[in-house]
Design a protein around this motif. Structure first.
Motif, short mmCIF file in Angstrom:
data_model
loop_
_atom_site.label_atom_id
_atom_site.label_comp_id
_atom_site.label_asym_id
_atom_site.label_seq_id
_atom_site.Cartn_x
_atom_site.Cartn_y
_atom_site.Cartn_z
N ASP A 1 -13.31 8.21 -0.93
CA ASP A 1 -12.94 7.53 -2.17
C ASP A 1 -11.51 7.01 -2.13
OD1 ASP A 1 -12.01 10.18 -2.14
OD2 ASP A 1 -11.71 10.15 -4.31
N LYS B 1 0.83 -1.21 0.00
CA LYS B 1 0.00 0.00 0.00
C LYS B 1 0.87 1.26 0.00
CE LYS B 1 -4.11 -2.09 1.93
NZ LYS B 1 -4.81 -2.15 0.63
N SER C 1 -17.50 4.53 -1.13
CA SER C 1 -16.44 5.28 -1.81
C SER C 1 -16.90 6.61 -2.37
CB SER C 1 -15.81 4.43 -2.92
OG SER C 1 -16.77 4.15 -3.88
N THR D 1 -18.21 0.86 4.70
CA THR D 1 -17.49 1.88 3.91
C THR D 1 -18.19 2.14 2.59
OG1 THR D 1 -16.08 0.24 2.85
CG2 THR D 1 -15.25 1.21 4.89
N TYR E 1 -8.52 2.02 4.50
CA TYR E 1 -7.78 0.89 5.09
C TYR E 1 -7.16 1.29 6.43
CZ TYR E 1 -3.98 -2.51 5.67
OH TYR E 1 -3.11 -3.43 6.18
N ASP F 1 -8.99 4.54 -1.01
CA ASP F 1 -8.93 3.18 -0.43
C ASP F 1 -7.93 3.08 0.70
OD1 ASP F 1 -10.74 2.42 -2.28
OD2 ASP F 1 -9.25 1.61 -3.71
#
Lengths: 427, 131
Positions: free
Chosen positions: B12, A252, B37, B35, B18, B14
């Motif tokens: 929006d 990530k 987006s 969640t 996370y 990710d």
């Protein structure tokens, strides 16, 4: 540029001041003239009054047998004064008015007075009956025309003064018109272009301001967001004990770094456009730009089987910066393919038309379309995306707009949901 | 309140979702995290569950810059739904633009405007205030 506009400004102010002072000067001249004229009229009036007195006294002196009743010396003083004033008026006329009528009136009246005085004198020296008769006759005969003459002098002075007044009135009238015309001309040549320039500068400044705000937004959002993500990820990474988890987090982090690099690239591009001092403007053939774009988009065109048609027959060449135009074509056509409708093959029609000084290029597609009522105001905004598309990054149309506008062009869009969009640029 | 906290994240990004979910997991409270987006997805969900108070979120963490329907558009549409349930909405954005902050402060149903990244302590406070 600055120097010349300041010069024009000074010219405008100076001429205005000159006009005002000239007008004032003319008025004062007129007043001065009027004062002089009034004095002259006054003087001639007094002369007329004196002449009446003199004529009467001459007659009295002649009629009065007892010489001592009337003082000849007072008559002499009166006559002398009349003569001296008469001479003054006469010279003044020669000098200032040069009126022939006055000239002859002066001569005649002074002759008449001379004759009357002579007649009176003749009698005083030789008091015979026949001479008395002669003197009285002469004086009585001359008295009326003499007085009428003097009257005529006053009237002539009045006429001259009125004539002059009319003349100055005329001058002032035409001068006023002249001033108005000069001021209007200067206003339209100097002030209006000046105001127009200000207006244009103002619009440019407002645009620059909006772009600067957007720039602040880029730095605020596009840089802060990934950096904040990196911090959070780092925090999680450090507190994680599992190797597998750490690997996931690291992937990530990689994604964020990739995004950050992209954003930095965009930022740099934005800054480059903003400092567009050395942007080269050249004549560009539109079909060359389209061919180049097609090359860059070979893959998406192939995958979507997009049909691109172009008609540049009426305007085949534009003056613009090549890199900008390449990127504008790439963006708009790329979008048409990216946001194609799922149930139909993308069809894109590009058409150019000549305008007065610019060229209008329209890009019409049959794609998804955008609800402009809802998103219209944000269409060209930064970080605004209108479709859930993995590649929608909200920067393409923003950069396109900046590029079009930085070189004085305009861009707008028309669109209908599920019918397609038309983007128009005027450059 | 024994029912788990219903937390709704609208963003929006990710990666941010996370990290936020990971941070929420660290807080030891019973909770359900959903969640979305973008704003429109969240509105659709709320509309579908408008009669079911338990499914409606207790807390919404809302981003500003999102496609389709951004944070402020979401608030506008949300207000039109006239929801009875007291939902705490926090605006969570990386924007330090004073206009955004001022605009958020002017909307009374927004409990707070938080600049990303949100601190763990702040997150904990928000959750405990609802529990």
């Amino acid at each position: 540029m600055k120097y010349s506009s300041r010069l024009r400004y000074i010219i405008f102010i100076v001429t205005t001041i000159i006009l005002i002072f000239t007008d004032q000067y003319l008025l004062e001249m007129r007043l001065e003239d009027q004062k002089l004229d009034a004095e002259l009229i006054n003087l001639s009036g007094r002369q007329r009054m004196y002449s009446q007195k003199i004529a009467n006294q001459l007659l009295f002196v002649a009629l009065e047998t007892d010489k001592n009743v009337y003082n000849t010396s007072s008559l002499k003083a009166l006559t002398d004064e009349w003569k001296s004033e008469h001479r003054k008026l006469y010279l003044n006329n020669l000098e200032l008015h040069q009126s022939k009528l006055l000239d002859s009136l002066f001569l005649i009246s002074s002759n008449q007075l001379e004759n009357m005085s002579e007649a009176s004198l003749l009698f005083q020296q030789n008091q015979s009956d026949s001479i008395l008769q002669f003197s009285i006759k002469t004086i009585a005969k001359l008295k009326t025309p003499f007085l009428l003459n003097m009257e005529a002098i006053v009237a002539e002075y009045q006429r001259l003064a009125e004539q002059k007044l009319l003349k100055t009135k005329n001058v002032l009238f035409w001068f006023s018109w002249f001033s108005i015309i000069v001021l209007i001309a200067e206003f339209s040549i100097i002030i209006i272009p000046f105001l127009n320039k200000l207006q244009i500068k103002n619009v440019e400044l407002e645009k620059a301001n909006i772009q600067l705000e957007s720039f602040a937004d880029i730095t605020s959002h596009n840089l802060r967001a990934p950096v904040s993500n990196l911090n959070s990820l780092l925090h999680i990474y450090n507190s994680s004990n599992s190797t597998q988890d750490r690997e996931t987090i690291f992937l990530k982090i990689e994604t964020v770094i990739h995004n950050l690099t992209n954003t930095l690239g965009n930022l740099l591009e934005f800054l480059k456009i903003k400092n567009n001092n050395d942007v080269k403007i050249e004549s560009i053939k539109l079909n060359e730009v389209l061919d180049h774009t097609k090359e860059l988009l070979t893959d998406p065109i192939f995958k979507s089987s997009a049909v691109i048609k172009a008609d540049f027959s009426t305007a085949s060449v534009v003056k613009f910066n090549r890199q900008y135009l390449d990127s504008i074509f790439f963006n708009i056509i790329g979008n048409s393919i990216k946001y194609k409708a799922n149930d139909r093959i993308p069809q894109i029609l590009i058409k150019s038309e000549p305008m007065k000084k610019k060229t209008k290029i329209t890009f019409k597609d049959n794609g998804l379309g955008i609800d402009l009522k809802r998103h219209g105001s944000k269409l060209f905004g930064l970080n605004k995306t209108f479709h859930r598309h993995p590649e929608a990054n909200g920067i393409g149309l923003y950069m396109t707009k900046i590029k079009v506008e930085s070189l004085g062009g305009t861009i707008y869009a028309e669109s209908e949901v599920d019918k397609g969009s038309t983007f128009t640029i005027i450059i | 309140m024994n029912r788990p906290l219903n937390i709704c994240l609208i963003d929006d990004d990710d990666i941010h979702l996370y990290t936020l979910k990971r941070a929420l997991n660290e807080i030891e409270l019973p909770k359900i995290v959903t969640t979305f987006s973008d704003g429109e997805e969240a509105i659709n969900y709320i509309q579908d569950n408008i009669d079911n108070n338990d499914s409606l979120p207790d807390i919404i963490l809302l981003d500003i810059n999102m496609p389709i329907m951004d944070g402020f558009d979401f608030i506008e549409t949300y207000l039109k739904l006239h929801i009875d349930k007291k939902i705490s909405i926090y605006m969570l954005s990386s924007s330090v633009n004073p206009n955004d902050i001022k605009r958020a402060k002017e909307i009374s149903i927004i409990s707070d405007y938080i600049i990303k990244p949100i601190k763990d302590e702040t997150l904990e406070q928000i959750l405990h205030s609802k529990h």
